[in-house]
Write a protein that holds these residues in place. Structure first.
Motif, PDB file in Angstrom:
ATOM      1  N   SER A 292       0.858  -1.187   0.000  1.00  0.00           N
ATOM      2  CA  SER A 292       0.000   0.000   0.000  1.00  0.00           C
ATOM      3  C   SER A 292       0.889   1.231   0.000  1.00  0.00           C
ATOM      4  CB  SER A 292      -0.927  -0.006   1.219  1.00  0.00           C
ATOM      5  OG  SER A 292      -0.168   0.033   2.423  1.00  0.00           O
ATOM      6  N   GLN A 293       0.299   2.361  -0.337  1.00  0.00           N
ATOM      7  CA  GLN A 293       1.016   3.634  -0.304  1.00  0.00           C
ATOM      8  C   GLN A 293       0.337   4.545   0.702  1.00  0.00           C
ATOM      9  OE1 GLN A 293       0.810   5.544  -4.125  1.00  0.00           O
ATOM     10  NE2 GLN A 293      -1.261   4.802  -4.547  1.00  0.00           N
ATOM     11  N   ARG A 294       1.147   5.296   1.427  1.00  0.00           N
ATOM     12  CA  ARG A 294       0.630   6.114   2.506  1.00  0.00           C
ATOM     13  C   ARG A 294       1.316   7.463   2.518  1.00  0.00           C
ATOM     14  NH1 ARG A 294      -2.093   2.874   6.202  1.00  0.00           N
ATOM     15  NH2 ARG A 294      -1.925   0.637   5.749  1.00  0.00           N
ATOM     16  N   VAL A 295       0.627   8.436   3.097  1.00  0.00           N
ATOM     17  CA  VAL A 295       1.187   9.766   3.324  1.00  0.00           C
ATOM     18  C   VAL A 295       1.341   9.921   4.828  1.00  0.00           C
ATOM     19  CG1 VAL A 295       0.859  12.242   3.078  1.00  0.00           C
ATOM     20  CG2 VAL A 295       0.138  10.704   1.245  1.00  0.00           C
ATOM     21  N   ILE A 296       2.592  10.087   5.279  1.00  0.00           N
ATOM     22  CA  ILE A 296       2.853  10.149   6.709  1.00  0.00           C
ATOM     23  C   ILE A 296       3.646  11.399   7.030  1.00  0.00           C
ATOM     24  CG2 ILE A 296       2.843   7.625   6.900  1.00  0.00           C
ATOM     25  CD1 ILE A 296       5.906   7.769   7.146  1.00  0.00           C
ATOM     26  N   ALA A 297       3.543  11.825   8.290  1.00  0.00           N
ATOM     27  CA  ALA A 297       4.354  12.925   8.815  1.00  0.00           C
ATOM     28  C   ALA A 297       5.200  12.349   9.935  1.00  0.00           C
ATOM     29  CB  ALA A 297       3.476  14.062   9.314  1.00  0.00           C
ATOM     30  N   PRO A 298       6.480  12.003   9.680  1.00  0.00           N
ATOM     31  CA  PRO A 298       7.312  11.357  10.697  1.00  0.00           C
ATOM     32  C   PRO A 298       7.464  12.222  11.946  1.00  0.00           C
ATOM     33  CG  PRO A 298       8.311  11.158   8.530  1.00  0.00           C
ATOM     34  CD  PRO A 298       7.195  12.140   8.391  1.00  0.00           C
ATOM     35  N   VAL A 299       7.430  11.549  13.103  1.00  0.00           N
ATOM     36  CA  VAL A 299       7.604  12.219  14.393  1.00  0.00           C
ATOM     37  C   VAL A 299       8.892  11.762  15.068  1.00  0.00           C
ATOM     38  CG1 VAL A 299       6.597  12.577  16.678  1.00  0.00           C
ATOM     39  CG2 VAL A 299       5.111  12.430  14.676  1.00  0.00           C
ATOM     40  N   ARG A 300       9.210  10.473  14.954  1.00  0.00           N
ATOM     41  CA  ARG A 300      10.403   9.945  15.613  1.00  0.00           C
ATOM     42  C   ARG A 300      10.876   8.728  14.849  1.00  0.00           C
ATOM     43  NH1 ARG A 300       8.349   9.365  20.111  1.00  0.00           N
ATOM     44  NH2 ARG A 300       7.807   7.142  20.057  1.00  0.00           N
ATOM     45  N   VAL A 301      12.225   8.608  14.727  1.00  0.00           N
ATOM     46  CA  VAL A 301      12.841   7.451  14.085  1.00  0.00           C
ATOM     47  C   VAL A 301      13.871   6.894  15.055  1.00  0.00           C
ATOM     48  CG1 VAL A 301      14.161   6.590  12.121  1.00  0.00           C
ATOM     49  CG2 VAL A 301      12.489   8.424  11.778  1.00  0.00           C
ATOM     50  N   GLU A 302      13.638   5.670  15.530  1.00  0.00           N
ATOM     51  CA  GLU A 302      14.597   5.052  16.443  1.00  0.00           C
ATOM     52  C   GLU A 302      14.297   3.565  16.549  1.00  0.00           C
ATOM     53  OE1 GLU A 302      14.183   6.831  20.252  1.00  0.00           O
ATOM     54  OE2 GLU A 302      12.159   6.073  20.603  1.00  0.00           O
ATOM     55  N   GLY A 303      15.354   2.793  16.830  1.00  0.00           N
ATOM     56  CA  GLY A 303      15.203   1.360  17.068  1.00  0.00           C
ATOM     57  C   GLY A 303      14.658   0.596  15.892  1.00  0.00           C
ATOM     58  N   GLY A 304      14.863   1.076  14.663  1.00  0.00           N
ATOM     59  CA  GLY A 304      14.355   0.358  13.503  1.00  0.00           C
ATOM     60  C   GLY A 304      12.896   0.612  13.223  1.00  0.00           C
ATOM     61  N   PHE A 305      12.289   1.620  13.870  1.00  0.00           N
ATOM     62  CA  PHE A 305      10.880   1.938  13.655  1.00  0.00           C
ATOM     63  C   PHE A 305      10.744   3.435  13.441  1.00  0.00           C
ATOM     64  CE2 PHE A 305      10.861  -1.974  16.049  1.00  0.00           C
ATOM     65  CZ  PHE A 305       9.845  -2.719  15.476  1.00  0.00           C
ATOM     66  N   VAL A 306       9.716   3.806  12.711  1.00  0.00           N
ATOM     67  CA  VAL A 306       9.376   5.203  12.515  1.00  0.00           C
ATOM     68  C   VAL A 306       7.966   5.421  13.050  1.00  0.00           C
ATOM     69  CG1 VAL A 306       8.602   4.744  10.148  1.00  0.00           C
ATOM     70  CG2 VAL A 306       9.056   7.090  10.871  1.00  0.00           C
ATOM     71  N   THR A 307       7.828   6.402  13.918  1.00  0.00           N
ATOM     72  CA  THR A 307       6.523   6.782  14.449  1.00  0.00           C
ATOM     73  C   THR A 307       6.077   8.027  13.713  1.00  0.00           C
ATOM     74  OG1 THR A 307       7.090   5.876  16.613  1.00  0.00           O
ATOM     75  CG2 THR A 307       5.232   7.396  16.515  1.00  0.00           C
ATOM     76  N   ALA A 308       4.883   7.975  13.123  1.00  0.00           N
ATOM     77  CA  ALA A 308       4.435   9.078  12.271  1.00  0.00           C
ATOM     78  C   ALA A 308       2.924   9.176  12.322  1.00  0.00           C
ATOM     79  CB  ALA A 308       4.905   8.864  10.838  1.00  0.00           C
ATOM     80  N   TYR A 309       2.466  10.379  11.940  1.00  0.00           N
ATOM     81  CA  TYR A 309       1.023  10.563  11.780  1.00  0.00           C
ATOM     82  C   TYR A 309       0.658  10.121  10.375  1.00  0.00           C
ATOM     83  CZ  TYR A 309      -3.541  12.738  11.299  1.00  0.00           C
ATOM     84  OH  TYR A 309      -4.872  12.956  11.063  1.00  0.00           O
ATOM     85  N   ASP A 310      -0.219   9.096  10.311  1.00  0.00           N
ATOM     86  CA  ASP A 310      -0.610   8.526   9.025  1.00  0.00           C
ATOM     87  C   ASP A 310      -1.863   9.246   8.547  1.00  0.00           C
ATOM     88  OD1 ASP A 310      -1.420   6.984   6.876  1.00  0.00           O
ATOM     89  OD2 ASP A 310      -0.765   5.108   7.792  1.00  0.00           O
TER      90      ASP A 310
END
Length: 335
Positions: A292-310
């Motif tokens: 799938s394709q998504r539009v996200i606004a990244p908030v934090r990148v750490e530990g191999g994961f990205v936390t973002a507003y989807d």
């Protein structure tokens, strides 16, 4: 004017000592007016006894047990019956006691029929014994029953020997069976007719299934919450698929139009977006392999994961970096 007299107050109650003294005084005053109690009766050959007057208390009490009162008047007539003699024997008297009692308190010789009656009833009295027993144990081997009686563990069963091959118990049959089995024996229950009772083990059956709830015809009517969520998902999907984005140099899009970037470039782009607060267009493959394709606004990148507003899901989510196929910046006219 009429004169009203107040009633006299009741006398105070007497104490026990005063009551006893009053009773003694009353007996002393009435004694000259009453006949003297007698210590004898007149026995007759028709199995009766005549008391010519009131009897002394001990004599009247025992004679009332040994014989039945037939008539009263100036003289009281008592009749001896097998039932009355048995009543005296049940009270603990013996045949010898009854013979001695009648001989001591009769002014006439004891009639022979009365002597025979007492001896005959006493001879048959107690030949049959009646008692209560909740359960019994019987066995042809009296030695085995003796072993059970001698065992200290059988004390709580209340066993006693009724016959060489029969024991009576105070406990109920179920408790007696359990007690004997706990002692190492293997007793079997029997019916009132003496037949061995055969018990069948409880069958374990699957509990009945409850009927399934009926399925209504057609899909359920959507409520307002479901409709709102569906509209938001459609709009977010339109945004992800139609938003202008930049295609990185050397990018190879998949058949579904997903961006393809290397791991280093993907990580650098996401970290830069965290600092600038810009939204990104990403390609994502979930655990089932659906792309799938998504539009996200990244908030934090750490530990191999990205936390973002989807923007597609309209919520904050966390994505594993290894499932992101690529990233691309949105075009300047996306705003």
């Amino acid at each position: 004017m009429p004169v009203h007299h107040r009633p006299a107050p009741p006398p105070p109650p007497l104490s026990p000592a005063e009551q006893a003294a009053a009773a003694a005084d009353a007996a002393r005053l009435l004694a000259p007016l009453l006949p003297e109690p007698l210590d004898h009766v007149l026995l007759q050959a028709d199995l009766t006894a005549v008391a010519p007057g009131p009897l002394q208390r001990p004599l009247a009490d025992l004679l009332g047990v040994l014989a039945d009162v037939e008539s009263k008047g100036g003289a009281t007539v008592y009749r001896f019956t097998p039932g009355s003699v048995r009543r005296a024997l049940d009270a603990g008297r013996t045949a010898a006691d009854l013979h001695a009692f009648l001989a001591a308190h009769s002014r006439t010789p004891v009639p022979q029929p009365l002597t025979y009656l007492i001896d005959d009833v006493a001879r048959r009295h107690g030949q049959l014994r009646v008692g209560a027993a909740s359960a019994y144990v019987r066995c042809d081997d009296d030695t085995l029953l003796g072993e059970i009686l001698a065992d200290r563990r059988a004390a709580g069963l209340g066993l006693r020997r009724l016959a060489p091959t029969v024991l009576a118990a105070r406990t109920d049959p179920a408790g007696l069976l359990e007690g004997l089995r706990a002692m190492g024996f293997a007793p079997a229950a029997e019916s009132a007719e003496g037949d061995v009772l055969i018990t069948r083990a409880d069958a374990r059956r699957t509990p009945p299934r409850s009927a399934p709830e009926p399925v209504p015809d057609g899909p359920p009517v959507p409520d307002d919450t479901l409709l709102t969520a569906a509209i938001r998902a459609v709009r977010a999907g339109d945004l992800a698929s139609t938003v202008p984005h930049r295609t990185p140099a050397g990018d190879r899009a998949t058949g579904g139009g997903l961006p393809r970037t290397g791991a280093a470039e993907t990580l650098a782009t996401l970290q830069a977006a965290v600092l600038t607060g810009e939204a990104l267009w990403i390609g994502y493959v979930n655990a089932e392999g659906a792309a799938s394709q998504r539009v996200i606004a990244p908030v934090r990148v750490e530990g191999g994961f990205v936390t973002a507003y989807d923007h597609t899901a309209d919520e904050v989510r966390t994505y594993p970096l290894h499932r992101i196929t690529g990233v691309a910046e949105l075009a300047d006219d996306a705003d």
